[in-house]
Design a protein around this motif. Structure first.
Motif, PDB file in Angstrom:
ATOM      1  N   MET A  34       9.572  30.436 -38.311  1.00  0.00           N
ATOM      2  CA  MET A  34       9.292  30.994 -36.990  1.00  0.00           C
ATOM      3  C   MET A  34       8.532  29.950 -36.171  1.00  0.00           C
ATOM      4  O   MET A  34       7.629  29.282 -36.695  1.00  0.00           O
ATOM      5  N   GLY A  35       8.884  29.844 -34.916  1.00  0.00           N
ATOM      6  CA  GLY A  35       8.247  28.840 -34.092  1.00  0.00           C
ATOM      7  C   GLY A  35       7.942  29.319 -32.685  1.00  0.00           C
ATOM      8  O   GLY A  35       8.469  30.343 -32.234  1.00  0.00           O
ATOM      9  N   TRP A  36       7.080  28.578 -32.034  1.00  0.00           N
ATOM     10  CA  TRP A  36       6.779  28.778 -30.620  1.00  0.00           C
ATOM     11  C   TRP A  36       7.081  27.476 -29.878  1.00  0.00           C
ATOM     12  O   TRP A  36       6.689  26.389 -30.328  1.00  0.00           O
ATOM     13  N   PHE A  37       7.781  27.620 -28.777  1.00  0.00           N
ATOM     14  CA  PHE A  37       8.057  26.510 -27.887  1.00  0.00           C
ATOM     15  C   PHE A  37       7.582  26.913 -26.501  1.00  0.00           C
ATOM     16  O   PHE A  37       7.326  28.091 -26.233  1.00  0.00           O
ATOM     17  N   ARG A  38       7.474  25.936 -25.610  1.00  0.00           N
ATOM     18  CA  ARG A  38       7.096  26.266 -24.241  1.00  0.00           C
ATOM     19  C   ARG A  38       7.817  25.350 -23.269  1.00  0.00           C
ATOM     20  O   ARG A  38       8.239  24.244 -23.620  1.00  0.00           O
ATOM     21  N   VAL A  93       6.140  28.846 -19.736  1.00  0.00           N
ATOM     22  CA  VAL A  93       6.764  30.005 -20.369  1.00  0.00           C
ATOM     23  C   VAL A  93       6.824  29.719 -21.867  1.00  0.00           C
ATOM     24  O   VAL A  93       7.312  28.656 -22.269  1.00  0.00           O
ATOM     25  N   TYR A  94       6.325  30.633 -22.649  1.00  0.00           N
ATOM     26  CA  TYR A  94       6.283  30.464 -24.104  1.00  0.00           C
ATOM     27  C   TYR A  94       7.387  31.284 -24.753  1.00  0.00           C
ATOM     28  O   TYR A  94       7.533  32.475 -24.487  1.00  0.00           O
ATOM     29  N   TYR A  95       8.140  30.608 -25.624  1.00  0.00           N
ATOM     30  CA  TYR A  95       9.268  31.223 -26.294  1.00  0.00           C
ATOM     31  C   TYR A  95       9.039  31.280 -27.793  1.00  0.00           C
ATOM     32  O   TYR A  95       8.576  30.304 -28.402  1.00  0.00           O
ATOM     33  N   THR A 117       7.474  34.527 -22.436  1.00  0.00           N
ATOM     34  CA  THR A 117       6.351  35.179 -21.765  1.00  0.00           C
ATOM     35  C   THR A 117       5.556  34.114 -21.024  1.00  0.00           C
ATOM     36  O   THR A 117       5.314  33.025 -21.550  1.00  0.00           O
ATOM     37  N   GLN A 118       5.186  34.424 -19.800  1.00  0.00           N
ATOM     38  CA  GLN A 118       4.508  33.443 -18.942  1.00  0.00           C
ATOM     39  C   GLN A 118       3.027  33.366 -19.282  1.00  0.00           C
ATOM     40  O   GLN A 118       2.345  34.386 -19.357  1.00  0.00           O
ATOM     41  N   VAL A 119       2.561  32.153 -19.433  1.00  0.00           N
ATOM     42  CA  VAL A 119       1.126  31.889 -19.573  1.00  0.00           C
ATOM     43  C   VAL A 119       0.724  30.978 -18.420  1.00  0.00           C
ATOM     44  O   VAL A 119       1.285  29.899 -18.260  1.00  0.00           O
ATOM     45  N   THR A 120      -0.233  31.425 -17.648  1.00  0.00           N
ATOM     46  CA  THR A 120      -0.718  30.641 -16.520  1.00  0.00           C
ATOM     47  C   THR A 120      -2.226  30.451 -16.665  1.00  0.00           C
ATOM     48  O   THR A 120      -2.962  31.423 -16.792  1.00  0.00           O
ATOM     49  N   VAL A 121      -2.622  29.200 -16.668  1.00  0.00           N
ATOM     50  CA  VAL A 121      -4.043  28.862 -16.803  1.00  0.00           C
ATOM     51  C   VAL A 121      -4.517  28.289 -15.469  1.00  0.00           C
ATOM     52  O   VAL A 121      -3.950  27.310 -14.977  1.00  0.00           O
ATOM     53  N   SER A 122      -5.540  28.905 -14.912  1.00  0.00           N
ATOM     54  CA  SER A 122      -6.069  28.459 -13.630  1.00  0.00           C
ATOM     55  C   SER A 122      -7.450  27.838 -13.812  1.00  0.00           C
ATOM     56  O   SER A 122      -8.144  28.095 -14.797  1.00  0.00           O
ATOM     57  N   SER A 123      -7.844  27.054 -12.838  1.00  0.00           N
ATOM     58  CA  SER A 123      -9.151  26.366 -12.916  1.00  0.00           C
ATOM     59  C   SER A 123     -10.257  27.242 -12.362  1.00  0.00           C
ATOM     60  O   SER A 123     -10.032  28.248 -11.746  1.00  0.00           O
TER      61      SER A 123
END
Length: 123
Positions: A34-38, A93-95, A117-123
């Protein structure tokens, strides 16, 4: 029908944590890698982390090593990605992916993919 469904994404600030989940259905994935990509806007999809079928081996991209942790619960047919100390460059987007290949770092080793699924990191 085989399906992978990611959840847990969202908008967070730099330094925060998120936990992504990937629930698999349609068959058991207990024997799968199983893996995660982005994929960030304008960039190619990249490897993030992977875990062997029994959790005995884990693999990480250098960019996330020490901050992200992949784990799995085969009884629940679910894989997780705990993301700590998030940075702006983690925005993507993480897959989730599953497969029975041998090289965890390459996307063509995986046979099944979630919608992301979207991951958004803000400052």
């Amino acid at each position: 029908q085989v399906q992978l469904v990611e959840s847990g994404g969202g908008l967070v600030q730099a330094g925060d944590s998120l936990r992504l989940s990937c629930a698999a259905s349609g068959r058991s994935f207990s024997n799968d890698l199983m893996g995660w990509f982005r994929q960030a806007p304008g960039k190619e999809r990249e490897f993030v982390a992977a875990i062997s079928w029994n959790g005995g081996n884990t693999y990480y991209a250098d960019s996330v090593k020490g901050r992200f942790t992949i784990s799995r619960d085969n009884a629940k047919n679910t894989v997780y990605l705990q993301m700590n100390s998030l940075k702006l460059e983690d925005t993507a987007v993480y897959y989730c992916a599953a497969g029975q290949g041998y090289n965890p770092y390459t996307d063509y080793e995986y046979d099944y993919w979630g919608q992301g699924t979207q991951v958004t990191v803000s400052s």
